[in-house]
Design a protein around this motif. Structure first.
Motif, short mmCIF file in Angstrom:
data_model
loop_
_atom_site.label_atom_id
_atom_site.label_comp_id
_atom_site.label_asym_id
_atom_site.label_seq_id
_atom_site.Cartn_x
_atom_site.Cartn_y
_atom_site.Cartn_z
N SER A 66 0.83 -1.22 0.00
CA SER A 66 0.00 0.00 0.00
C SER A 66 0.86 1.26 0.00
O SER A 66 1.91 1.30 0.65
N ASN A 126 -2.64 3.82 2.54
CA ASN A 126 -3.00 3.33 3.88
C ASN A 126 -1.78 3.10 4.75
O ASN A 126 -1.84 3.30 5.97
N SER A 137 -9.12 5.36 0.89
CA SER A 137 -8.31 5.68 -0.29
C SER A 137 -9.11 5.20 -1.50
O SER A 137 -9.66 4.10 -1.50
N TYR A 166 -16.32 10.75 -9.68
CA TYR A 166 -17.37 10.43 -8.70
C TYR A 166 -18.45 11.52 -8.70
O TYR A 166 -18.57 12.30 -7.78
C1 LIG Z 1 -9.88 -5.40 -5.95
C2 LIG Z 1 -9.79 -3.91 -6.15
C3 LIG Z 1 -10.96 -3.19 -6.35
C4 LIG Z 1 -10.90 -1.80 -6.52
N1 LIG Z 1 -12.06 -1.12 -6.69
C5 LIG Z 1 -12.02 0.23 -6.81
C6 LIG Z 1 -13.24 0.96 -6.95
O1 LIG Z 1 -14.35 0.42 -6.93
N2 LIG Z 1 -13.15 2.30 -7.11
C7 LIG Z 1 -11.95 2.96 -7.12
O2 LIG Z 1 -11.96 4.19 -7.25
N3 LIG Z 1 -10.78 2.29 -6.94
C8 LIG Z 1 -10.80 0.94 -6.80
N4 LIG Z 1 -9.63 0.25 -6.61
C9 LIG Z 1 -8.37 0.98 -6.42
C10 LIG Z 1 -8.05 1.10 -4.92
O3 LIG Z 1 -9.03 1.86 -4.26
C11 LIG Z 1 -6.67 1.71 -4.73
O4 LIG Z 1 -5.74 0.79 -5.28
C12 LIG Z 1 -6.35 1.93 -3.26
O5 LIG Z 1 -7.23 2.86 -2.70
C13 LIG Z 1 -4.93 2.44 -3.10
O6 LIG Z 1 -4.65 2.53 -1.71
P1 LIG Z 1 -3.33 1.85 -1.09
O7 LIG Z 1 -2.16 2.56 -1.69
O8 LIG Z 1 -3.42 2.05 0.38
O9 LIG Z 1 -3.37 0.38 -1.46
C14 LIG Z 1 -9.66 -1.13 -6.46
C15 LIG Z 1 -8.48 -1.88 -6.28
C16 LIG Z 1 -8.55 -3.25 -6.12
C17 LIG Z 1 -7.27 -4.01 -5.89
#
Ligand SMILES: Cc1cc2nc3c(=O)[nH]c(=O)nc-3n(C[C@H](O)[C@H](O)[C@H](O)COP(=O)(O)O)c2cc1C
Length: 177
Positions: free
Chosen positions: A15, A18, A107, A115
């Motif tokens: 991440s 987070n 996040s 959005y």
């Molecule tokens: C399985 C999965 C589903 C996701 N669904 C969405 C989503 O519905 N909408 C969106 O804006 N981002 C979506 N993302 C992107 C994540 O929100 C993003 O990778 C995450 O917030 C990054 O935070 P981090 O750096 O703490 O991992 C998704 C990512 C994954 C892996």
């Protein structure tokens, strides 16, 4: 400690957002407790009484997670299903969450402008989190405004993420009292 953060990230080691937020939370050990459910329950076998006692000890609870498919990561959904039990969270004797302030810190991978009704997502983030707000109402808790950083997948720079970490702490302290 005054605020409990339930942190639900399936892969915190990979991440950006987070993990950075967690580092910032750790700077305030007297005010903020962090409970990482993916670390606590690698087998997904949630100890319900332990989680309920923990929640009972705090009036301010933040659920922190990356938005996955416009919803919670799956262990956080299971946490709700298991912990917000009949007779504890709702029902004639279920009043343990009544009046508690509950917020979301998310996040979001996609850009903020998507959005909206005109954007590619077609819904605002406030609409996306309707199930959380309905659940909060159902248990008599108070849903706080959410905290979010958008563009978390690609666009957000290290500087923006660092700034969001400071803003996250301000957000927590604003609603802590
Ligand atoms: C399985 C999965 C589903 C996701 N669904 C969405 C989503 O519905 N909408 C969106 O804006 N981002 C979506 N993302 C992107 C994540 O929100 C993003 O990778 C995450 O917030 C990054 O935070 P981090 O750096 O703490 O991992 C998704 C990512 C994954 C892996």
């Amino acid at each position: 400690m005054k605020t409990l953060v339930i942190l639900a990230h399936p892969n915190i080691a990979a991440s950006r957002v987070n993990q950075r937020w967690k580092e910032e939370l750790l700077q305030y050990p007297n005010d903020i407790a962090i409970h990482e459910i993916y670390k606590e329950y690698p087998d997904w076998n949630i100890e319900v009484p332990k989680e309920q006692r923990l929640l009972e000890a705090y009036n301010h609870v933040i659920l922190q997670f990356p938005l996955y498919w416009y919803s919670y990561p799956p262990l956080l959904k299971k946490w709700f299903d298991d912990v917000f039990a009949y007779g504890w969270a709702y029902g004639s004797t279920g009043d343990k969450l009544k009046g508690k302030k509950v917020g979301l810190a998310m996040s979001i991978g996609d850009k903020k402008e998507n959005y909206s009704p005109e954007g590619s997502v077609s819904f605002t983030l406030d609409e996306v989190i309707t199930p959380f707000k309905a659940s909060t109402v159902h248990v008599g808790a108070v849903a706080l405004p959410y905290f979010a950083v958008f563009g978390a997948s690609f666009q957000a720079s290290d500087e923006e993420i660092n700034r969001s970490a400071k803003e996250y702490i301000d957000y927590i302290f604003t609603y802590q009292q």
